[in-house]
Write a protein that holds these residues in place. Structure first.
Motif, PDB file in Angstrom:
ATOM      1  N   THR A 146      -7.538   3.280  16.277  1.00 13.04           N
ATOM      2  CA  THR A 146      -7.414   4.358  15.294  1.00 13.04           C
ATOM      3  C   THR A 146      -8.755   4.931  14.855  1.00 13.04           C
ATOM      4  OG1 THR A 146      -7.349   2.736  13.490  1.00 13.04           O
ATOM      5  CG2 THR A 146      -5.235   3.441  14.410  1.00 13.04           C
ATOM      6  N   ILE A 174      -1.913  -4.923  13.972  1.00 18.52           N
ATOM      7  CA  ILE A 174      -2.685  -4.408  12.843  1.00 18.52           C
ATOM      8  C   ILE A 174      -3.364  -5.572  12.128  1.00 18.52           C
ATOM      9  CG2 ILE A 174      -0.784  -4.454  11.125  1.00 18.52           C
ATOM     10  CD1 ILE A 174      -1.914  -1.551  10.365  1.00 18.52           C
ATOM     11  N   GLU A 216      -4.515  -5.936   9.027  1.00 16.63           N
ATOM     12  CA  GLU A 216      -4.103  -6.209   7.653  1.00 16.63           C
ATOM     13  C   GLU A 216      -2.677  -6.775   7.636  1.00 16.63           C
ATOM     14  OE1 GLU A 216      -3.604  -7.028   4.115  1.00 16.63           O
ATOM     15  OE2 GLU A 216      -5.585  -6.179   4.588  1.00 16.63           O
ATOM     16  N   ARG A 255      -5.916  -1.113   9.184  1.00 17.98           N
ATOM     17  CA  ARG A 255      -4.933  -1.172   8.100  1.00 17.98           C
ATOM     18  C   ARG A 255      -4.049   0.058   8.007  1.00 17.98           C
ATOM     19  NH1 ARG A 255      -7.576  -2.909   3.451  1.00 17.98           N
ATOM     20  NH2 ARG A 255      -9.135  -3.887   4.768  1.00 17.98           N
ATOM     21  N   ASP A 256      -4.325   1.079   8.811  1.00 15.75           N
ATOM     22  CA  ASP A 256      -3.562   2.326   8.757  1.00 15.75           C
ATOM     23  C   ASP A 256      -2.368   2.237   9.708  1.00 15.75           C
ATOM     24  OD1 ASP A 256      -2.579   4.912   8.809  1.00 15.75           O
ATOM     25  OD2 ASP A 256      -4.548   5.852   8.713  1.00 15.75           O
ATOM     26  N   ALA A 257      -1.227   1.816   9.179  1.00 17.34           N
ATOM     27  CA  ALA A 257      -0.037   1.599  10.008  1.00 17.34           C
ATOM     28  C   ALA A 257       0.444   2.899  10.649  1.00 17.34           C
ATOM     29  CB  ALA A 257       1.066   0.977   9.169  1.00 17.34           C
ATOM     30  N   ALA A 258       0.428   3.978   9.896  1.00 24.31           N
ATOM     31  CA  ALA A 258       0.922   5.254  10.430  1.00 24.31           C
ATOM     32  C   ALA A 258       0.068   5.722  11.600  1.00 24.31           C
ATOM     33  CB  ALA A 258       0.950   6.302   9.323  1.00 24.31           C
ATOM     34  N   ALA A 259      -1.273   5.603  11.456  1.00 22.20           N
ATOM     35  CA  ALA A 259      -2.174   6.038  12.529  1.00 22.20           C
ATOM     36  C   ALA A 259      -2.007   5.167  13.766  1.00 22.20           C
ATOM     37  CB  ALA A 259      -3.619   6.009  12.045  1.00 22.20           C
ATOM     38  N   GLU A 298       7.482   2.000  11.133  1.00 20.73           N
ATOM     39  CA  GLU A 298       7.027   3.181  11.878  1.00 20.73           C
ATOM     40  C   GLU A 298       7.452   3.130  13.344  1.00 20.73           C
ATOM     41  OE1 GLU A 298       5.278   5.914  11.135  1.00 20.73           O
ATOM     42  OE2 GLU A 298       4.656   5.578   9.054  1.00 20.73           O
ATOM     43  N   ALA A 355       0.279  -4.933   6.078  1.00 21.64           N
ATOM     44  CA  ALA A 355       0.722  -3.677   6.700  1.00 21.64           C
ATOM     45  C   ALA A 355       1.786  -3.904   7.768  1.00 21.64           C
ATOM     46  CB  ALA A 355      -0.477  -2.941   7.296  1.00 21.64           C
TER      47      ALA A 355
END
Length: 401
Positions: A22, A68, A70, A49-53, A80, A73
């Motif tokens: 990411t 991921i 984190e 840590r950005d699950a959406a990305a 997602e 998350a």
């Protein structure tokens, strides 16, 4: 620009695992992969840590597994990716799982010391690595490269400067070279006075003239610390002595590295400042894959200029080169202290000049204590890294910042 698989001489799709999918390197890697449909197969992607990305890139590349870092998350990432068939994991063990999956090449692009353990796990598993994480070699260079040799793993340099050197060497034995130069753009403060640099804000430090990078790397570029860290990397990647490594300031960022040989010949690695170029070289090596990167037009550029670095205005480079010469654990200490100080600067707790000043003080402190011996293994290097970070934060607290 999309190339047909027939234009790329790979026997079968090359399986990739992307650690740091990411970040800026991950995004450029995604662009290269999508530009040559059918040439690469993505087995795993990993992010912070950005699950959406992370979910977006996993779907985009058709990954089989998404990890991921984190742990909290996990639920968001699972949600997602529900219904996609992509397996999900979270936490340090999931990152190591992504690193160790059956792949032809692992892209090591997790930023900071957090990238050392999963990238090292890939080496231990016998995976070739395209390395974009400085800390693997700055923090734990000797044990990292020793393990790579033991496992017969190839480390392909993905940073633009080291990749340029790799190409400029042209298969020559690095021990036969006279000099190796990495180039620096000079960053946003190249022409600034010392007084103006001293008053620089985070926003000004993050305004790089040529490259789009993460905030920590961009601040390092502004201080020239990044070039010192890259010299340390070069020592381990190419096996050259510290005194053969040097820096040239080259504001156009066209020549990324140069090598001089005993007969007086000099070769240079050149390209437009676009990370897709070294990424594509690593992904396709020893073949080449096309990219949509802008082509180099020297006639349009007109001239290329080079300068010696100014150690008075940019003391961080001098501090880093001192650590390079000292060897042992000093690069580990330098890197950990610098990460803490850059974060403090970005949080407006210290000034720009305080970064180099405090890093040098921490290095001197450990040297006086006789605590800068070479770490015997990666675990020991990470233990030193942890101690230095704690000591650096304590120093900031003691300064009342």
């Amino acid at each position: 620009m999309t190339a047909s698989p027939a234009s790329v001489p790979l026997a079968r799709p090359r399986r990739l695992s992307i650690l740091g999918a990411t970040g800026s390197i991950g995004q450029s890697t995604e662009a290269v992969i999508l530009g040559v449909q059918g040439v690469f197969e993505t087995v795993a992607v990993a992010g912070g840590r950005d699950a959406a990305a992370l979910a977006r890139v996993a779907r985009s590349l058709g990954a089989k597994f998404a990890a991921i870092a984190e742990p909290s998350a996990y639920g968001a990432l699972k949600g997602e990716l529900a219904g996609t068939g992509i397996k999900v994991g979270a936490g340090p063990e999931a990152l190591k799982e992504a690193a160790c999956m059956e792949a032809d090449l692992v892209i090591g692009a997790i930023a900071g010391a957090a990238g050392v353990v999963p990238t090292y796990a890939a080496v231990e598993a016998g995976r070739d690595v395209a390395l974009a994480n400085k800390e693997c070699l700055v923090c734990a260079g000797e044990p990292f490269m020793r393990k790579a040799r033991e496992k017969g793993v190839r480390i392909l340099p993905m940073d633009s400067e080291h990749n340029a050197i790799f190409q400029a060497l042209g298969g020559e034995n690095p021990k036969r070279i006279e000099k190796m130069w990495l180039t620096a753009s000079g960053g946003p403060f190249r022409s600034w006075s010392a007084e103006r640099i001293a008053a620089a804000t985070p926003e000004q430090a993050l305004a790089h003239p040529n490259w789009a990078m993460g905030p920590k790397v961009t601040v390092d570029s502004a201080s020239l610390m990044n070039k010192g860290l890259e010299l340390i990397e070069a020592l381990h990647i190419f096996g050259v002595e510290a005194h053969k490594l040097d820096v040239l300031v080259h504001p156009q960022s066209i020549v990324h590295g140069l090598v001089s040989f005993a007969d007086g010949a000099v070769t240079a690695g050149m390209a437009v400042p676009d990370m897709k170029v070294p990424i594509a070289h690593c992904l396709g090596w020893p073949d080449r894959v096309p990219t949509a990167a802008r082509r180099l037009d020297l006639a349009q550029i007109g001239s290329l200029t080079f300068e010696k670095p100014d150690f008075e205005r940019f003391p961080a480079l001098r501090v880093a080169m001192d650590a390079l010469a000292a060897g042992g654990a000093m690069p580990t200490i330098l890197n950990a202290a610098n990460e803490v100080m850059v974060a403090a600067f970005l949080d407006r707790k210290i000034t720009f000049n305080d970064i180099a000043r405090n890093v040098e003080a921490v290095c001197e402190e450990f040297e006086k204590e006789g605590a800068a011996r070479t770490p015997p293994d990666v675990e020991s290097a990470l233990a030193v890294d942890h101690i230095v970070r704690e000591r650096s934060r304590a120093r900031l607290a003691g300064l009342g910042r």
